[in-house]
Design an enzyme around this catalytic site. Structure first.
Site, short mmCIF file in Angstrom:
data_model
loop_
_atom_site.label_atom_id
_atom_site.label_comp_id
_atom_site.label_asym_id
_atom_site.label_seq_id
_atom_site.Cartn_x
_atom_site.Cartn_y
_atom_site.Cartn_z
N SER A 153 0.80 -1.22 0.00
CA SER A 153 0.00 0.00 0.00
C SER A 153 0.84 1.27 0.00
O SER A 153 0.30 2.37 -0.17
CB SER A 153 -0.95 0.03 1.20
OG SER A 153 -0.25 0.25 2.40
N LYS A 191 1.50 4.07 7.43
CA LYS A 191 0.74 4.95 6.55
C LYS A 191 1.19 6.41 6.74
O LYS A 191 1.82 6.75 7.72
CB LYS A 191 -0.76 4.86 6.85
CG LYS A 191 -1.38 3.51 6.52
CD LYS A 191 -1.43 3.25 5.04
CE LYS A 191 -2.14 1.93 4.72
NZ LYS A 191 -1.34 0.78 5.16
#
Length: 232
Positions: A153, A191
């Site tokens: 991701s 993230k």
């Protein structure tokens, strides 16, 4: 490949050019990088020019043109390489000794604390498994640990499955930092951190994944990414 000092200088020159259109003086560069003499700046400038990141214009004093900025540049040799924290959001926040490090400086053993998801969050592992050796000039202040990246991701930020994420332990983060976020005290993920009003956004760097919007009481920051350690 750039050392951290080379990258810091490149970033400083680029930002000054954007602000004023005039490159900084050697004295300003020396002070910005906390070097003792301008000879170190001369070496860094030469290295950046040889690697194609800057161009010195002839017959003009202080005339430097930035040709490109790297997203991720590996520093090191052999099968393993350490990637400085040149990911947008963490830029310019890591300080340390001049690079390259003195031959007498020994690598620092950083504990590997498990795996971190760059994809669907996985359970955070808190058990130290082994250590990796990191050049001391690549570390900032405070405590550090490493986590093995699992998932894709964050690929658009240059973070790949199997990379070792070097983390500076911290409980706070600024918008744009790439962080280790612990969700509901159960799941850990890597993230980009942003504040959205009263909420926290955990953003992937891959359009195949959705941004997660969470209330602050569900998210704990456990550290900020300062670099990557990658097998070649």
């Amino acid at each position: 490949m750039l050392t951290r000092k080379q990258y810091e200088l490149l970033r400083f020159i680029s930002e000054r050019l954007k602000e004023s259109g005039v490159p900084p003086s050697f004295d300003e560069m020396k002070d910005a990088l906390d070097l003792r003499s301008k000879s170190g700046i001369h070496r860094l400038i030469t290295a950046l020019e040889e690697r194609g990141f800057i161009r010195r214009l002839p017959n003009r004093a202080r005339a430097i043109e930035v040709i490109k900025l790297p997203e991720l540049q590996a520093a090191g040799a052999g099968r393993r390489g350490f990637t400085p924290s040149v990911i947008e959001g963490n830029l310019g926040k890591v300080r340390g000794a001049s690079a390259p490090a003195d031959e007498g400086e020994r690598p620092v053993a950083v504990p590997v604390m498990g795996r971190i998801a760059a994809g669907t969050p996985i359970e955070a592992l808190q058990t130290r498994s082994h250590t990796i050796s990191v050049p001391p000039d690549m570390l900032g202040s405070g405590e550090h640990y490493a986590l093995e990246v699992r998932g894709d991701s964050m690929v658009d930020a240059g973070i790949l499955d199997g990379d070792m994420a070097l983390i500076q332990r911290n409980e706070t983060a600024d918008t744009g930092d790439i962080v280790v976020a612990l969700i509901d005290d159960e799941e850990a993920t890597l993230k980009r951190f942003r504040r959205r009003g009263a909420s926290i956004a955990l953003e992937p760097a891959n359009t195949a994944y959705e941004v997660r919007i969470l209330p602050p009481n569900r998210v704990k920051i456990q550290g900020k990414l300062i670099g990557l350690y990658r097998k070649y």
